[in-house]
Structures are given as structure tokens and as C-alpha cells.
Design a protein around this motif. Structure first.
Motif, PDB file in Angstrom:
ATOM      1  N   VAL A  29      -0.932   3.318   5.823  1.00  0.00           N
ATOM      2  CA  VAL A  29      -0.797   2.179   4.930  1.00  0.00           C
ATOM      3  C   VAL A  29       0.745   1.591   5.262  1.00  0.00           C
ATOM      4  CG1 VAL A  29      -0.682   1.198   2.469  1.00  0.00           C
ATOM      5  CG2 VAL A  29      -2.472   3.116   3.238  1.00  0.00           C
ATOM      6  N   ALA A  31       3.485  -0.903   3.551  1.00  0.00           N
ATOM      7  CA  ALA A  31       3.566  -1.656   2.422  1.00  0.00           C
ATOM      8  C   ALA A  31       5.052  -2.388   2.567  1.00  0.00           C
ATOM      9  CB  ALA A  31       3.660  -0.791   1.084  1.00  0.00           C
ATOM     10  N   SER A  32       5.204  -3.295   2.126  1.00  0.00           N
ATOM     11  CA  SER A  32       6.483  -4.183   1.711  1.00  0.00           C
ATOM     12  C   SER A  32       6.588  -4.076   0.102  1.00  0.00           C
ATOM     13  CB  SER A  32       6.378  -5.559   2.384  1.00  0.00           C
ATOM     14  OG  SER A  32       6.133  -5.716   3.642  1.00  0.00           O
ATOM     15  N   PHE A  33       7.866  -3.957  -0.059  1.00  0.00           N
ATOM     16  CA  PHE A  33       8.308  -3.718  -1.930  1.00  0.00           C
ATOM     17  C   PHE A  33       9.649  -4.180  -1.947  1.00  0.00           C
ATOM     18  CE2 PHE A  33       8.127   0.290   0.476  1.00  0.00           C
ATOM     19  CZ  PHE A  33       9.610   0.822  -0.027  1.00  0.00           C
ATOM     20  N   VAL A  44       5.006  -5.002  -4.936  1.00  0.00           N
ATOM     21  CA  VAL A  44       4.358  -4.201  -3.906  1.00  0.00           C
ATOM     22  C   VAL A  44       3.303  -5.219  -2.907  1.00  0.00           C
ATOM     23  CG1 VAL A  44       3.001  -2.022  -3.033  1.00  0.00           C
ATOM     24  CG2 VAL A  44       4.625  -1.766  -4.705  1.00  0.00           C
ATOM     25  N   THR A  45       3.533  -5.344  -1.802  1.00  0.00           N
ATOM     26  CA  THR A  45       2.523  -5.756  -0.869  1.00  0.00           C
ATOM     27  C   THR A  45       1.926  -4.956   0.066  1.00  0.00           C
ATOM     28  OG1 THR A  45       3.628  -7.893  -1.415  1.00  0.00           O
ATOM     29  CG2 THR A  45       2.144  -7.773   0.633  1.00  0.00           C
ATOM     30  N   ILE A  46       0.812  -4.748   0.269  1.00  0.00           N
ATOM     31  CA  ILE A  46       0.165  -3.986   1.342  1.00  0.00           C
ATOM     32  C   ILE A  46      -0.117  -4.886   2.588  1.00  0.00           C
ATOM     33  CG2 ILE A  46      -1.849  -2.506   1.979  1.00  0.00           C
ATOM     34  CD1 ILE A  46      -0.122  -1.152  -0.302  1.00  0.00           C
ATOM     35  N   ASP A  47       0.790  -4.522   3.597  1.00  0.00           N
ATOM     36  CA  ASP A  47       0.529  -5.529   4.827  1.00  0.00           C
ATOM     37  C   ASP A  47      -0.425  -4.927   5.682  1.00  0.00           C
ATOM     38  OD1 ASP A  47       3.047  -6.774   3.978  1.00  0.00           O
ATOM     39  OD2 ASP A  47       4.225  -4.967   4.676  1.00  0.00           O
ATOM     40  N   THR A  49      -3.534  -1.557   6.147  1.00  0.00           N
ATOM     41  CA  THR A  49      -4.137  -0.518   5.522  1.00  0.00           C
ATOM     42  C   THR A  49      -5.485  -0.163   6.283  1.00  0.00           C
ATOM     43  OG1 THR A  49      -4.890   0.777   3.607  1.00  0.00           O
ATOM     44  CG2 THR A  49      -5.405  -1.449   3.760  1.00  0.00           C
ATOM     45  N   SER A  55      -4.360   2.575  -0.194  1.00  0.00           N
ATOM     46  CA  SER A  55      -3.616   1.254  -0.722  1.00  0.00           C
ATOM     47  C   SER A  55      -3.270   1.542  -2.008  1.00  0.00           C
ATOM     48  CB  SER A  55      -4.226   0.037  -0.395  1.00  0.00           C
ATOM     49  OG  SER A  55      -4.478  -0.382   0.891  1.00  0.00           O
ATOM     50  N   LYS A  59       0.334   2.453  -4.020  1.00  0.00           N
ATOM     51  CA  LYS A  59       0.685   1.491  -5.076  1.00  0.00           C
ATOM     52  C   LYS A  59       1.277   2.452  -6.151  1.00  0.00           C
ATOM     53  CE  LYS A  59      -1.717  -2.471  -4.088  1.00  0.00           C
ATOM     54  NZ  LYS A  59      -2.958  -3.516  -4.380  1.00  0.00           N
TER      55      LYS A  59
END
Length: 88
Positions: A29, A31-33, A44-47, A49, A55, A59
Motif C-alpha cells: 500500500v 499512502a500520502s498523509f 490519509v490518501t491511499i495512492d 494498493t 488499505s 489507515k
């Protein structure tokens, strides 16, 4: 605290919350946060996965992280998490 020192502390805090094995199986996964001025991850954004279940795991990990306030008040960060499934 410098940005590089803050990131080291942040990534250590994330690693402490990340299990070495996942019941959701193998996967990755990205992620950007956003870390707010209090050191709390509030967006939190899942870029990318390989699994919706992983995912959700990411989080939960990020919502439990406590870090010192970042330099400059807040910071956007990204990380890739790699999971290994729990042996059967």
C-alpha cells in the motif's frame, strides 16, 4: 528539529505500529498523509494498493501514530507499506 530528523522520528513511530505479518495477506500500500501542527496524522490518501483490507490496515496504523510537531507547523508525507501474510 530539522525536517530529516522529524521524518526519522515519524517513520520510527509508524514502524512501531506496523505489524510484521498481516492476516489480510501479502501486499503493498502506498499512502500520502498530512501531519498537522500537533504531530497527528489527520488526512490519509491511499495512492496505490493491492488490497482494500490492507488499505484499511494502513489507515488504522496511521491514525494511531503519535509524533512530535513537524518543523514549519505541518507536513505532507508519503510512505509505502509492504505486508507479508500471516502463515497458515
Amino acid at each position: 528539529m530539522s525536517e530529516s530528523k522529524f521524518l526519522g522520528v515519524l517513520y520510527t513511530a509508524i514502524a512501531k505500529q506496523t505489524p510484521s505479518e498481516s492476516p489480510a495477506g501479502d501486499g503493498e500500500v502506498t499512502a500520502s498523509f498530512h501531519v498537522n501542527a500537533h504531530g497527528k496524522i489527520d488526512k490519509v490518501t491511499i495512492d496505490k494498493t493491492t488490497s482494500p483490507a490492507l488499505s484499511e490496515t494502513v489507515k488504522k496504523i496511521l491514525s494511531s501514530v503519535e509524533a512530535p510537531p513537524p518543523p514549519g507547523g505541518s507536513m505532507d508525507v508519503g510512505q509505502t507499506f509492504k505486508f507479508r501474510g500471516t502463515p497458515k
